[in-house]
Write an enzyme that holds these catalytic residues in place. Structure first.
Site, mmCIF file in Angstrom:
data_model
loop_
_atom_site.group_PDB
_atom_site.id
_atom_site.type_symbol
_atom_site.label_atom_id
_atom_site.label_comp_id
_atom_site.label_asym_id
_atom_site.label_seq_id
_atom_site.Cartn_x
_atom_site.Cartn_y
_atom_site.Cartn_z
ATOM 1 N N PRO A 76 -11.663 -2.197 -4.431
ATOM 2 C CA PRO A 76 -10.400 -2.837 -4.842
ATOM 3 C C PRO A 76 -9.632 -1.994 -5.845
ATOM 4 O O PRO A 76 -10.213 -1.442 -6.783
ATOM 5 C CB PRO A 76 -10.872 -4.155 -5.463
ATOM 6 C CG PRO A 76 -12.131 -4.468 -4.729
ATOM 7 C CD PRO A 76 -12.785 -3.129 -4.485
ATOM 8 N N CYS A 77 -8.320 -1.898 -5.621
ATOM 9 C CA CYS A 77 -7.528 -0.924 -6.368
ATOM 10 C C CYS A 77 -6.461 -1.559 -7.246
ATOM 11 O O CYS A 77 -5.628 -0.858 -7.784
ATOM 12 C CB CYS A 77 -6.844 0.032 -5.385
ATOM 13 S SG CYS A 77 -5.693 -0.791 -4.245
ATOM 14 N N GLN A 78 -6.486 -2.886 -7.445
ATOM 15 C CA GLN A 78 -5.396 -3.517 -8.190
ATOM 16 C C GLN A 78 -5.202 -2.895 -9.570
ATOM 17 O O GLN A 78 -4.095 -2.758 -10.062
ATOM 18 C CB GLN A 78 -5.640 -5.024 -8.343
ATOM 19 C CG GLN A 78 -5.514 -5.803 -7.051
ATOM 20 C CD GLN A 78 -6.848 -5.942 -6.350
ATOM 21 O OE1 GLN A 78 -7.730 -5.109 -6.495
ATOM 22 N NE2 GLN A 78 -6.996 -7.006 -5.591
ATOM 23 N N ASN A 114 -8.339 5.162 -2.044
ATOM 24 C CA ASN A 114 -7.740 4.322 -3.074
ATOM 25 C C ASN A 114 -6.288 4.748 -3.263
ATOM 26 O O ASN A 114 -5.812 5.673 -2.601
ATOM 27 C CB ASN A 114 -8.523 4.452 -4.389
ATOM 28 C CG ASN A 114 -8.599 3.138 -5.138
ATOM 29 O OD1 ASN A 114 -7.578 2.526 -5.416
ATOM 30 N ND2 ASN A 114 -9.811 2.700 -5.464
#
Length: 316
Positions: A76-78, A114
Site C-alpha cells: 500500500p502506497c497511500q 509503488n
C-alpha cells in the site's frame, strides 16, 4: 516462460492480469481488502487469500505451499502518494514486510511496485538493504505508463530483483523499448468513448480539470466527481465550456487503466473507484513482465547450457 508466481497486496488484479498476459503462471494472490479480493476472484482463475501480510511468519508459512519462482506485489502506497500527506506510518512498513517475505521465500525473482516517490522513503531504504543482503541484483526504475502501452500519464516505481545478478541488469531493455511518444486516449480508444473532451476533477483549482482525447489521461485517482457548478475554469483547459462535459465513468476509468473490456466490476461506486485508482495499469505490468520474462528465459537457457557443458566434461 510459465514461472510460478504469487501476487502480494494484489488489489483488484492489475499486476496479476498483466503478468498472466505476458506468460507468467500466477498461481495465488494475497489481498487484505475483502472488496478488492472479491473483484479479483471474479476475474482470475486461481485463489486469492484474505490475509494480513504484516503477520509475516504466518504469511510465509502459507506461501511456501506454492513454491513460487517469482513474487510480485505493490505494498500500500497511500503514505508515499502525492495525494496523501507524504508522511510514512505503519502502512509504509508493509514495504519492509514485503522484503522480509522475499528474504524468507527466496524466489528466483521479484517485482515490487509503488508510486515514484516511494524510492526515496525510509521504508524502501530498509527494504532495499534486505534485498541486497538476500543476494538480489536490483533494477530500480520509474516508468511512465503512457510510454508502456497505456493512455495515461502515471509514473510508477519498480524494484525488480533477480538472484545473483548485477544491479541494473534489466534497465537497458526497459529503457530501450519504451515508446518514442506518449499514447493518447484517442490512439487507445479510437471513437469508442464518443468523446472529444472530458472532465477530471482537480485536487485544487490551480490545476486544470478539462482534458482532450488527443492527449494521455492524467493519473486515474481513487475519486471521481462530476463537474461542479462552481468550477472556475483554467487557462490550460482545451475548451472553455464545461456545461456539456462529463467525467469518465467507472468502467471507462478501468479501461484507461487498461483492464480488459470484459473485466467484471461488482461493488459500490466508491469502492470500485478506489480499487481502480489503486491499481497498476495492466499494460504497464505486462510491459515489465514481458521484459523480465524474456530475461529469465534467457538466463534459464544459459544455465542449462552450462550444466550440459559440465556434464559433458565429466563424461569425458
Amino acid at each position: 516462460m510459465k514461472f510460478r508466481t504469487i501476487d502480494l497486496f494484489a488489489g483488484c488484479g492489475g499486476m496479476s492480469t498483466g503478468f498472466t498476459a505476458a506468460g507468467f503462471n500466477v498461481v495465488a494472490a494475497y489481498e487484505y481488502w475483502t472488496k478488492a479480493a472479491e473483484v479479483y476472484r471474479k476475474n482470475l482463475k486461481h485463489e486469492v487469500y484474505n490475509m494480513d501480510l504484516s503477520e509475516v511468519e504466518e504469511a510465509v508459512e502459507h506461501m511456501r505451499q506454492f513454491s513460487p519462482e517469482v513474487i510480485i506485489g505493490g505494498p500500500p502506497c497511500q503514505d508515499f502518494s502525492s495525494a496523501g500527506k507524504r508522511v510514512e506510518n505503519e502502512r509504509a512498513s508493509l514495504t519492509e514486510d514485503f522484503a522480509t517475505i522475499i528474504k524468507e521465500i527466496h524466489p528466483i525473482a521479484f517485482v515490487m511496485e509503488n508510486v515514484d516517490r516511494a524510492k526515496n522513503s525510509v521504508s524502501y531504504s530498509k527494504a532495499r538493504s534486505q534485498f541486497k543482503e538476500s543476494g538480489y541484483g536490483l533494477t530500480e526504475i520509474v516508468l511512465d505508463s503512457s510510454l508502456c502501452g497505456a493512455p495515461q500519464k502515471r509514473k510508477r516505481f519498480f524494484c525488480i530483483g533477480v538472484l545473483g545478478e548485477e544491479d541494473g541488469f534489466l534497465e537497458g531493455l526497459l529503457q530501450e523499448n519504451l515508446s518514442s511518444k506518449r499514447m493518447t486516449m484517442r490512439e487507445y480508444f479510437g471513437e469508442k468513448l464518443n468523446l472529444d473532451y472530458y472532465y477530471r476533477h482537480p485536487r485544487n483549482y490551480s490545476r486544470r480539470g478539462v482534458f482532450s482525447m488527443d492527449e494521455p489521461s492524467p493519473t486515474i485517482r481513487g475519486v471521481n466527481r462530476p463537474v461542479p457548478k462552481g468550477y472556475p475554469g483554467h487557462p490550460n483547459d482545451p475548451v472553455n465550456k464545461v456545461e456539456d462535459l462529463r467525467p469518465l465513468t467507472t468502467v471507462e476509468r478501468a479501461m484507461v487503466q487498461t483492464f480488459p473490456d470484459n473485466y467484471v466490476w461488482e461493488g459500490t461506486k466508491t469502492d470500485l473507484e478506489q480499487m481502480i485508482g489503486n491499481a497498476v495499469p495492466v499494460n504497464l505490468a505486462k510491459y515489465v513482465a514481458k521484459h523480465l520474462g524474456g530475461y529469465l528465459d534467457e538466463r534459464r537457457a544459459r544455465y542449462r547450457g552450462l550444466e550440459e557443458l559440465d556434464y559433458g566434461n565429466e563424461a569425458v
